[in-house]
Design an enzyme around this catalytic site. Structure first.
Site, PDB file in Angstrom:
ATOM      1  N   LYS A 291     -60.186 -51.511   4.009  1.00 31.04           N
ATOM      2  CA  LYS A 291     -60.578 -50.117   3.743  1.00 31.04           C
ATOM      3  C   LYS A 291     -60.226 -49.220   4.918  1.00 31.04           C
ATOM      4  O   LYS A 291     -59.739 -48.104   4.744  1.00 31.04           O
ATOM      5  CB  LYS A 291     -62.090 -50.042   3.482  1.00 31.04           C
TER       6      LYS A 291
ATOM      7  N   HIS B 273     -58.594 -53.316  -5.864  1.00 32.33           N
ATOM      8  CA  HIS B 273     -57.381 -53.199  -5.051  1.00 32.33           C
ATOM      9  C   HIS B 273     -56.442 -54.343  -5.395  1.00 32.33           C
ATOM     10  O   HIS B 273     -56.650 -55.077  -6.372  1.00 32.33           O
ATOM     11  CB  HIS B 273     -57.717 -53.129  -3.557  1.00 32.33           C
TER      12      HIS B 273
ATOM     13  N   CYS C  96     -68.287 -62.862  13.269  1.00 30.69           N
ATOM     14  CA  CYS C  96     -68.042 -63.461  11.964  1.00 30.69           C
ATOM     15  C   CYS C  96     -66.533 -63.557  11.752  1.00 30.69           C
ATOM     16  O   CYS C  96     -65.802 -62.579  11.937  1.00 30.69           O
ATOM     17  CB  CYS C  96     -68.676 -62.613  10.864  1.00 30.69           C
TER      18      CYS C  96
ATOM     19  N   HIS D  31     -57.872 -58.002  -6.026  1.00 25.29           N
ATOM     20  CA  HIS D  31     -58.540 -58.129  -7.328  1.00 25.29           C
ATOM     21  C   HIS D  31     -57.519 -58.075  -8.453  1.00 25.29           C
ATOM     22  O   HIS D  31     -57.632 -58.790  -9.458  1.00 25.29           O
ATOM     23  CB  HIS D  31     -59.560 -57.009  -7.529  1.00 25.29           C
TER      24      HIS D  31
ATOM     25  N   LYS E 141     -53.331 -56.998   6.991  1.00 24.35           N
ATOM     26  CA  LYS E 141     -54.432 -57.394   6.127  1.00 24.35           C
ATOM     27  C   LYS E 141     -54.943 -56.204   5.316  1.00 24.35           C
ATOM     28  O   LYS E 141     -55.020 -55.082   5.821  1.00 24.35           O
ATOM     29  CB  LYS E 141     -55.577 -57.962   6.983  1.00 24.35           C
TER      30      LYS E 141
ATOM     31  N   HIS F 114     -65.422 -61.074   8.746  1.00 25.33           N
ATOM     32  CA  HIS F 114     -65.618 -59.628   8.877  1.00 25.33           C
ATOM     33  C   HIS F 114     -65.393 -59.088  10.284  1.00 25.33           C
ATOM     34  O   HIS F 114     -65.392 -57.870  10.489  1.00 25.33           O
ATOM     35  CB  HIS F 114     -67.030 -59.254   8.387  1.00 25.33           C
TER      36      HIS F 114
ATOM     37  N   CYS G 184     -71.239 -60.966   4.827  1.00 23.26           N
ATOM     38  CA  CYS G 184     -71.258 -62.222   4.070  1.00 23.26           C
ATOM     39  C   CYS G 184     -72.542 -62.371   3.251  1.00 23.26           C
ATOM     40  O   CYS G 184     -72.592 -63.190   2.331  1.00 23.26           O
ATOM     41  CB  CYS G 184     -71.150 -63.415   5.022  1.00 23.26           C
TER      42      CYS G 184
ATOM     43  N   CYS H  72     -74.926 -62.424   8.815  1.00 19.76           N
ATOM     44  CA  CYS H  72     -73.854 -61.449   8.632  1.00 19.76           C
ATOM     45  C   CYS H  72     -74.130 -60.658   7.366  1.00 19.76           C
ATOM     46  O   CYS H  72     -74.211 -61.239   6.272  1.00 19.76           O
ATOM     47  CB  CYS H  72     -72.495 -62.134   8.528  1.00 19.76           C
TER      48      CYS H  72
END
Length: 519
Positions: free
Chosen positions: A302, A20, A145, A23, A299, A148, A131, A128
């Protein structure tokens, strides 16, 4: 080649998902930097790759009804083919299943173990899955977390721990002596805060029992355990440079800079240097940290469906407008915001109008008034001196900013030159000079100077927009210019475009974009 080495790595991307915008930025930025250093005559090694192990990959494989090995290989092929289709010129695409990487992980694990820096303990804490590690108080907020926003689960396990905390004082001293090790400065300060706060970090759990996780690299000193995914993944930078048995590994390694996003600062800024120190290995050259991308002020996620597939952007608009927007929009180290309309607006204003129009009108007038060849100019006057100096200043600025990883500022310098060349033509008004034979020398000088400026622009754009740069130079009759170019010096040279060189007009270098939505 100058003999100078430049090694650069991206993170190795986790194959539980697909590429995405985040990356894409890391990889495109690394590609632009690698291209520049190659054009500067340096020995470049550029590595990217895929992280195939770990709990999340094993879970994704189960969800897909595949074995972890088959799933990870299939998805990592997608990652590699994506970068290939986007013409990312890496030297190696490493996978954590590669044989040389597996050997390197075993060797560094043994070295740290033999140094008495690994011990077996029973541990209870909050874990987590996202993580893939136990969390500390610093990692949670309101019981969730921080990364996440999920509730960690309580686990009690016997595992191997790296005595990472014993190296914190050393790491703090190292960062104070060598502040250039982590840049920009805010991220070095963040690492220092982590290691100076007693509750921020502890020793690092580096194993997972096979009864819970079988998909990983087996610990060389205990076959009942596999390596924690980060302990495995970080070693790719070293194994990719040829450690431990390639004869040139250390020279390549000491020139190695890691380019990462800020979300993985802790493993790269704390875990990795302390692992190297415990194993008696030299540190990398530097860690350069960029910010996050938001999409439409939200942010990347997905669940929100706003991941921004780079291949989809290529299909809609061509890849280079998207590549240009990412490199120009984000101030390196700070967060950036992607908006498709903003990308279109920037591409039309800067690529189509400013650069495309400069090339088009210069070559159209060259075809009309000078039979399509670069004319013989008279001596430079004050206007030409200003433009010549602008070329030299742009070349110097691009070199300065790229060596500081300030890609947006380097591009800003190139387009300041584009603007200077457009102002030069507007001021000189060659279409008026063409009306009378008495001004023929002025006309030739103007068009020759505009072509010279375009040559410098084409060379300086090569790391950022390689396809457009090559086409621009081809239209100037310089199809082989990049083969032997040495930046920044060649872009600063003024009298390198030979009069009589044939030029060609061509279609619009950057056609204007309009919003394209999926059917």
């Amino acid at each position: 080649m100058s003999g100078k080495k430049f090694s650069l790595t991206t993170p190795i991307y986790y194959v539980n998902g697909l590429p995405h915008i985040g990356h894409s930025y890391s990889t495109i930025a690394a590609d632009a930097l690698a291209r520049y250093h190659r054009l500067a005559g340096e020995a470049v090694y550029f590595q990217t790759g895929a992280d195939l192990h770990g709990e999340k990959v094993q879970g994704a494989a189960e969800d897909a009804g595949e074995t972890p090995a088959h799933f990870a290989a299939r998805v990592s092929d997608i990652w590699q083919s994506t970068w290939d289709r986007l013409d990312i010129r890496y030297d190696r695409f490493i996978r954590t299943t590669d044989a040389d990487h597996r050997r390197a992980v075993a060797k560094i694990a043994n070295a740290i173990h033999d140094a008495g820096q690994i011990e077996f303990r029973e541990y209870e804490g909050l874990y987590c899955v996202g993580c893939e590690r136990f969390l500390t108080d610093r990692d949670t907020k309101d019981g969730l977390c921080r990364d996440h926003e999920t509730k960690p689960e309580a686990r009690r396990e016997a595992n191997y721990f790296f005595k990472m905390s014993e190296h914190f004082d050393w790491l703090a001293r190292e960062l104070e002596r060598h502040p250039e090790l982590i840049e920009p400065e805010r991220y070095r300060n963040e690492v220092l805060a982590m290691i100076r706060e007693g509750s921020g970090l502890e020793d690092l759990c580096i194993s997972r029992p096979k009864e819970r996780l079988s998909w990983g690299i087996e610990l060389p000193f205990d076959s009942n355990y596999v390596c924690y995914v980060w302990f495995d993944a970080l070693v790719n930078y070293l194994s990719g440079c040829g450690w431990p048995d390639k004869p040139d590994w250390e020279a390549r390694w000491r020139a190695c800079t890691h380019l990462i996003g800020k979300d993985i600062l802790k493993p790269h800024g704390v875990f990795w240097p302390t692992m190297l120190h415990a194993a008696g290995l030299p540190l990398f050259r530097g860690l350069r940290v960029h910010g996050h991308w938001q999409v439409e002020a939200r942010k990347v996620s997905k669940s929100l469906g706003n991941m921004i597939d780079p291949l989809r952007m290529k299909a809609r608009y061509g890849f280079e407008p998207f590549r240009y927007f990412l490199l120009r929009e984000m101030s390196f180290g700070l967060d950036g915001s992607f908006n498709e309309d903003a990308m279109i607006e920037r591409a039309n204003a800067q690529l189509s109008n400013a650069l495309g129009n400069l090339l088009s009108r210069t070559l159209n007038m060259t075809a009309r008034y000078c039979e399509g060849v670069v004319p013989e100019p008279d001596d430079d006057g004050p206007d030409e001196t200003v433009l010549r100096d602008a070329c030299a200043a742009a070349a110097t600025a691009v070199d300065h900013h790229l060596r500081r990883f300030e890609l947006h500022r380097a591009l800003e310098a190139v387009f300041q030159l584009v603007d200077a060349a457009n102002r030069y033509i507007d001021r000189r008004e060659p279409w008026k000079a063409a009306r009378t034979a008495a001004r023929a020398g002025e006309l030739r000088t103007t068009l020759a100077s505009a072509c010279r400026a375009l040559r410098s622009i084409g060379l300086l754009l090569a790391p950022f927009l390689p396809e457009a740069s090559a086409e621009l130079l081809r239209r100037l009759g310089l199809g082989d210019a990049l083969r032997n170019a040495r930046l920044p010096d060649d872009a600063a040279r003024w009298n390198m475009l030979i009069p009589g060189t044939p030029t060609s007009k061509g279609d619009a270098l950057f056609p204007r974009l309009e919003r394209q939505d999926d059917d």
